[in-house]
Design a protein around this motif. Structure first.
Motif, PDB file in Angstrom:
ATOM      1  N   LEU A   8      -3.971  73.801  62.303  1.00 57.03           N
ATOM      2  CA  LEU A   8      -2.941  72.943  61.722  1.00 57.03           C
ATOM      3  C   LEU A   8      -2.594  73.466  60.344  1.00 57.03           C
ATOM      4  CD1 LEU A   8      -1.338  70.288  62.187  1.00 57.03           C
ATOM      5  CD2 LEU A   8      -3.205  69.103  61.045  1.00 57.03           C
ATOM      6  N   GLU A   9      -1.344  73.815  60.147  1.00 61.29           N
ATOM      7  CA  GLU A   9      -0.841  74.311  58.866  1.00 61.29           C
ATOM      8  C   GLU A   9      -1.680  75.478  58.343  1.00 61.29           C
ATOM      9  OE1 GLU A   9      -0.533  70.949  56.236  1.00 61.29           O
ATOM     10  OE2 GLU A   9       0.819  69.893  57.567  1.00 61.29           O
ATOM     11  N   GLY A  10      -2.051  76.386  59.238  1.00 66.78           N
ATOM     12  CA  GLY A  10      -2.808  77.566  58.855  1.00 66.78           C
ATOM     13  C   GLY A  10      -4.291  77.342  58.643  1.00 66.78           C
ATOM     14  N   LYS A  11      -4.762  76.124  58.853  1.00 63.26           N
ATOM     15  CA  LYS A  11      -6.183  75.805  58.696  1.00 63.26           C
ATOM     16  C   LYS A  11      -6.802  75.606  60.072  1.00 63.26           C
ATOM     17  CE  LYS A  11      -5.477  73.251  54.406  1.00 63.26           C
ATOM     18  NZ  LYS A  11      -5.664  71.965  53.717  1.00 63.26           N
ATOM     19  N   LEU A  12      -8.069  75.939  60.180  1.00 63.85           N
ATOM     20  CA  LEU A  12      -8.824  75.643  61.385  1.00 63.85           C
ATOM     21  C   LEU A  12      -9.566  74.332  61.154  1.00 63.85           C
ATOM     22  CD1 LEU A  12     -10.254  79.186  62.132  1.00 63.85           C
ATOM     23  CD2 LEU A  12      -8.421  78.008  63.354  1.00 63.85           C
ATOM     24  N   ILE A  13      -9.258  73.338  61.959  1.00 61.55           N
ATOM     25  CA  ILE A  13      -9.853  72.007  61.821  1.00 61.55           C
ATOM     26  C   ILE A  13     -10.818  71.796  62.985  1.00 61.55           C
ATOM     27  CG2 ILE A  13      -9.425  69.533  61.563  1.00 61.55           C
ATOM     28  CD1 ILE A  13      -7.855  71.145  59.489  1.00 61.55           C
ATOM     29  N   ASP A  21     -27.380  66.195  68.248  1.00 61.38           N
ATOM     30  CA  ASP A  21     -28.810  66.401  68.419  1.00 61.38           C
ATOM     31  C   ASP A  21     -29.022  67.804  68.995  1.00 61.38           C
ATOM     32  OD1 ASP A  21     -28.102  66.139  71.103  1.00 61.38           O
ATOM     33  OD2 ASP A  21     -28.979  64.150  71.301  1.00 61.38           O
ATOM     34  N   THR A  22     -30.245  68.151  69.277  1.00 59.81           N
ATOM     35  CA  THR A  22     -30.556  69.506  69.733  1.00 59.81           C
ATOM     36  C   THR A  22     -29.800  69.863  71.012  1.00 59.81           C
ATOM     37  OG1 THR A  22     -32.718  69.359  68.692  1.00 59.81           O
ATOM     38  CG2 THR A  22     -32.432  71.067  70.360  1.00 59.81           C
ATOM     39  N   ALA A  23     -29.768  68.964  71.970  1.00 57.20           N
ATOM     40  CA  ALA A  23     -29.076  69.239  73.234  1.00 57.20           C
ATOM     41  C   ALA A  23     -27.571  69.406  73.021  1.00 57.20           C
ATOM     42  CB  ALA A  23     -29.345  68.126  74.233  1.00 57.20           C
ATOM     43  N   ALA A  24     -26.970  68.536  72.238  1.00 55.53           N
ATOM     44  CA  ALA A  24     -25.529  68.598  71.977  1.00 55.53           C
ATOM     45  C   ALA A  24     -25.162  69.822  71.148  1.00 55.53           C
ATOM     46  CB  ALA A  24     -25.070  67.325  71.276  1.00 55.53           C
ATOM     47  N   ALA A  25     -26.060  70.268  70.295  1.00 59.85           N
ATOM     48  CA  ALA A  25     -25.780  71.412  69.427  1.00 59.85           C
ATOM     49  C   ALA A  25     -25.543  72.686  70.232  1.00 59.85           C
ATOM     50  CB  ALA A  25     -26.922  71.606  68.436  1.00 59.85           C
ATOM     51  N   ILE A  26     -26.198  72.818  71.365  1.00 60.81           N
ATOM     52  CA  ILE A  26     -26.022  74.010  72.198  1.00 60.81           C
ATOM     53  C   ILE A  26     -24.566  74.131  72.655  1.00 60.81           C
ATOM     54  CG2 ILE A  26     -26.652  75.076  74.409  1.00 60.81           C
ATOM     55  CD1 ILE A  26     -29.457  73.744  73.977  1.00 60.81           C
ATOM     56  N   GLU A  27     -24.013  73.036  73.142  1.00 61.38           N
ATOM     57  CA  GLU A  27     -22.618  73.040  73.586  1.00 61.38           C
ATOM     58  C   GLU A  27     -21.665  73.131  72.392  1.00 61.38           C
ATOM     59  OE1 GLU A  27     -19.586  73.448  76.092  1.00 61.38           O
ATOM     60  OE2 GLU A  27     -21.680  73.366  76.718  1.00 61.38           O
ATOM     61  N   ALA A  28     -21.988  72.428  71.309  1.00 65.20           N
ATOM     62  CA  ALA A  28     -21.135  72.455  70.113  1.00 65.20           C
ATOM     63  C   ALA A  28     -21.026  73.870  69.556  1.00 65.20           C
ATOM     64  CB  ALA A  28     -21.681  71.496  69.055  1.00 65.20           C
ATOM     65  N   GLU A  29     -22.116  74.614  69.588  1.00 62.62           N
ATOM     66  CA  GLU A  29     -22.082  75.982  69.071  1.00 62.62           C
ATOM     67  C   GLU A  29     -21.101  76.843  69.863  1.00 62.62           C
ATOM     68  OE1 GLU A  29     -25.043  79.291  67.266  1.00 62.62           O
ATOM     69  OE2 GLU A  29     -25.825  78.106  68.927  1.00 62.62           O
ATOM     70  N   LYS A  30     -21.045  76.656  71.165  1.00 61.83           N
ATOM     71  CA  LYS A  30     -20.093  77.404  71.989  1.00 61.83           C
ATOM     72  C   LYS A  30     -18.658  77.093  71.576  1.00 61.83           C
ATOM     73  CE  LYS A  30     -23.139  77.460  76.009  1.00 61.83           C
ATOM     74  NZ  LYS A  30     -23.362  76.891  77.334  1.00 61.83           N
ATOM     75  N   VAL A  31     -18.370  75.812  71.351  1.00 65.25           N
ATOM     76  CA  VAL A  31     -17.018  75.397  70.960  1.00 65.25           C
ATOM     77  C   VAL A  31     -16.680  75.900  69.561  1.00 65.25           C
ATOM     78  CG1 VAL A  31     -15.531  73.400  70.516  1.00 65.25           C
ATOM     79  CG2 VAL A  31     -17.085  73.376  72.469  1.00 65.25           C
ATOM     80  N   LEU A  32     -17.641  75.826  68.650  1.00 61.87           N
ATOM     81  CA  LEU A  32     -17.401  76.158  67.241  1.00 61.87           C
ATOM     82  C   LEU A  32     -17.501  77.650  66.932  1.00 61.87           C
ATOM     83  CD1 LEU A  32     -19.407  73.217  65.639  1.00 61.87           C
ATOM     84  CD2 LEU A  32     -16.916  73.404  65.891  1.00 61.87           C
ATOM     85  N   HIS A  33     -17.932  78.446  67.877  1.00 63.74           N
ATOM     86  CA  HIS A  33     -18.149  79.876  67.646  1.00 63.74           C
ATOM     87  C   HIS A  33     -16.944  80.593  67.021  1.00 63.74           C
ATOM     88  CE1 HIS A  33     -19.138  84.106  68.411  1.00 63.74           C
ATOM     89  NE2 HIS A  33     -20.362  83.688  68.139  1.00 63.74           N
ATOM     90  N   PRO A  34     -15.703  80.289  67.383  1.00 64.13           N
ATOM     91  CA  PRO A  34     -14.566  80.975  66.743  1.00 64.13           C
ATOM     92  C   PRO A  34     -14.503  80.795  65.226  1.00 64.13           C
ATOM     93  CG  PRO A  34     -13.842  79.846  68.724  1.00 64.13           C
ATOM     94  CD  PRO A  34     -15.257  79.414  68.471  1.00 64.13           C
ATOM     95  N   LEU A  35     -15.151  79.766  64.690  1.00 68.92           N
ATOM     96  CA  LEU A  35     -15.109  79.533  63.244  1.00 68.92           C
ATOM     97  C   LEU A  35     -15.928  80.564  62.477  1.00 68.92           C
ATOM     98  CD1 LEU A  35     -15.436  75.647  63.098  1.00 68.92           C
ATOM     99  CD2 LEU A  35     -13.360  77.036  63.097  1.00 68.92           C
ATOM    100  N   LYS A  66     -21.622  80.952  56.486  1.00 72.29           N
ATOM    101  CA  LYS A  66     -21.881  82.358  56.155  1.00 72.29           C
ATOM    102  C   LYS A  66     -20.832  83.280  56.764  1.00 72.29           C
ATOM    103  CE  LYS A  66     -26.872  82.139  55.464  1.00 72.29           C
ATOM    104  NZ  LYS A  66     -28.178  82.614  55.931  1.00 72.29           N
ATOM    105  N   GLY A  67     -20.533  83.068  58.047  1.00 82.48           N
ATOM    106  CA  GLY A  67     -19.557  83.921  58.710  1.00 82.48           C
ATOM    107  C   GLY A  67     -18.159  83.774  58.142  1.00 82.48           C
TER     108      GLY A  67
END
Length: 101
Positions: A8-13, A21-35, A66-67
């Motif tokens: 949105l407007e040149g920003k990644l939101i 939690d630990t289980a949800a973080a595994i899937e979240a990392e896949k979604v958030l990887h482009p960041l 970091k990335g």
């Protein structure tokens, strides 16, 4: 946990809702990887709906920070509730991230 990224407007939101939690973080990392490689675009992590974060979630956010910074991007945590901010404070992450209301 619901996680999504939109540009949105040149920003990644990135919107985080629910409990990272630990289980949800595994899937979240896949979604958030482009960041991790945001190519100089500002990264906003919208946390208004985030209710809980485990250490595995903090690890993901630190990796994004970091990335993204290595690629010249600014990372902003937005609408973080007091409970989540307390977790950032207790772990020392509060000084690493930039927060906005």
């Amino acid at each position: 946990m619901n996680t999504k990224i939109e540009e949105l407007e040149g920003k990644l939101i990135a919107t985080l809702e629910g409990e990272m939690d630990t289980a949800a973080a595994i899937e979240a990392e896949k979604v958030l990887h482009p960041l991790y490689k945001s190519d100089g675009r500002e990264v906003v992590i919208e946390c208004e709906g985030l209710e809980y974060i485990a250490s595995s979630g903090l690890r993901i956010l630190l990796g994004i920070l970091k990335g993204a910074r290595a690629g010249g991007s600014r990372v902003v945590m937005r609408h973080v509730n007091d409970d989540i901010k307390n977790v950032f404070s207790l772990t020392g992450f509060i000084d690493l991230f930039e927060f906005e209301e």
